[in-house]
Scaffold this active site. Sequence first.
Site, mmCIF file in Angstrom:
data_model
loop_
_atom_site.group_PDB
_atom_site.id
_atom_site.type_symbol
_atom_site.label_atom_id
_atom_site.label_comp_id
_atom_site.label_asym_id
_atom_site.label_seq_id
_atom_site.Cartn_x
_atom_site.Cartn_y
_atom_site.Cartn_z
ATOM 1 N N TYR A 113 -13.164 -13.622 1.673
ATOM 2 C CA TYR A 113 -12.145 -12.674 2.122
ATOM 3 C C TYR A 113 -11.814 -12.872 3.606
ATOM 4 C CZ TYR A 113 -9.847 -8.270 3.186
ATOM 5 O OH TYR A 113 -8.950 -7.328 3.598
ATOM 6 N N LYS B 167 0.807 -1.214 0.000
ATOM 7 C CA LYS B 167 0.000 0.000 0.000
ATOM 8 C C LYS B 167 0.845 1.272 0.000
ATOM 9 C CE LYS B 167 -3.772 -2.368 -0.129
ATOM 10 N NZ LYS B 167 -3.355 -3.699 0.268
ATOM 11 N N TYR C 173 -3.689 -12.285 2.165
ATOM 12 C CA TYR C 173 -3.339 -12.004 0.773
ATOM 13 C C TYR C 173 -2.197 -12.892 0.270
ATOM 14 C CZ TYR C 173 -5.956 -7.679 1.726
ATOM 15 O OH TYR C 173 -6.918 -6.764 2.067
HETATM 16 C C1 LIG Z 1 -4.103 -4.822 -0.015
HETATM 17 C C2 LIG Z 1 -3.163 -5.959 -0.044
HETATM 18 C C3 LIG Z 1 -3.030 -6.766 -1.191
HETATM 19 C C4 LIG Z 1 -3.911 -6.627 -2.382
HETATM 20 O O1 LIG Z 1 -3.724 -5.462 -3.098
HETATM 21 P P1 LIG Z 1 -4.967 -4.871 -3.918
HETATM 22 O O2 LIG Z 1 -4.378 -3.719 -4.601
HETATM 23 O O3 LIG Z 1 -6.014 -4.507 -2.915
HETATM 24 O O4 LIG Z 1 -5.461 -5.936 -4.843
HETATM 25 C C5 LIG Z 1 -2.097 -7.763 -1.168
HETATM 26 N N1 LIG Z 1 -1.335 -7.992 -0.094
HETATM 27 C C6 LIG Z 1 -1.432 -7.259 1.024
HETATM 28 C C7 LIG Z 1 -0.558 -7.590 2.170
HETATM 29 C C8 LIG Z 1 -2.349 -6.216 1.087
HETATM 30 O O5 LIG Z 1 -2.441 -5.490 2.206
#
Ligand SMILES: *Cc1c(COP(=O)(O)O)cnc(C)c1O
Length: 342
Positions: free
Chosen positions: A272, A57, A298
């Site tokens: 999710y 992010k 993720y």
């Molecule tokens: C937000 C996030 C993702 C996914 O990214 P997106 O842009 O929302 O698809 C992947 N890994 C981590 C650790 C995240 O915080």
Amino acid sequence: MHLSDALNRLPRVSLLDGPTPIQRLHRLEKALGPALGGVRLSVKRDDLTALGGGGNKLRKLEFLVGDARAQGADTIIAVGGVQSNFARLAAATAATQGMDCELVLAPLVPRAGDEYERNGNVLLDSLFGARLHVLAPGIDATGFAQDRAEALRRAGRVPYVATLGGSTPVGCLGYAACALEVQEQSRALGETFAGIVLPNGSSGTHAGLAAGLKALGDNPALVRGHSVLAPAEAARQATIDKGNATLDLLGVGARLDASDIDVSGDQRGEGYGIVTDAMVEAVRLVARQEGLLLDPVYSGKAFAGLLADVRSGRYRPGDHVLFLATGGVPGLYAYASAFLNG
Ligand SMILES: *Cc1c(COP(=O)(O)O)cnc(C)c1O
């Protein structure tokens, strides 16, 4: 216009200390042995971005907070789930910029209790000085954020709202810039990656990277996203749309079509933030072989997808596959009970 010139025209704050390293997973390759079929594995360490515990992010926030500052904003309002990495990093970034931060956290995941509600990202959010609005189920988080922004405006403040995951076209620019970084690094290494594997949540990481590759004349279909949030088809469409909105914003005159975006829904499990056995196995394997931490929501699911793809013969012997480690390590503390028994 070249991608780097297009990016340089847009407001940005610097939050990374330079390119993140690409590292070969030698021990893991050895442990997988013949099951790997001669495929080589490397990881791009976007978890190693220093600010606020790091993670993908920060690349989005370089452009989002750049945009916010250009608009004269004094407060960031970020939207996410309770254990949002985006919210945590928005709070850390706001701290570095002398801005206020308010987080609108929605209960997107059926998990409760102290480890989920008070540890991990939530603990860090409050350390970074953010004001937390933890919503009850059924309340529209984006609507709440807009109302809150309106209230702040009436009080003479200048808020900037960053929606779920920061995956607006402005946020996606961070991963378009990352495409340039990967291209430069693969040239320096003398390597051509046969695939780039990543998690697809709010789709901005995948969309931005695909947009950047397209703008560079590389093949975006080499990116394989493992959806952890939406069903595969919805995630694929969102990725195309966000990628094209990013290309429009860049003004580079390229378009993504359906064949450019590859999303698998095989690792999503029940939804999710819901634990899968394959995620737990992948997180443990990578930790024990490489001392590398994936996250439960993720990157653990995406790495499970990479392992499944490798085992099913998706890649050819000699192929070099790059996994994008996106961070999210504080999430491990919020899921301790998923890892401790067994
Ligand atoms: C937000 C996030 C993702 C996914 O990214 P997106 O842009 O929302 O698809 C992947 N890994 C981590 C650790 C995240 O915080």
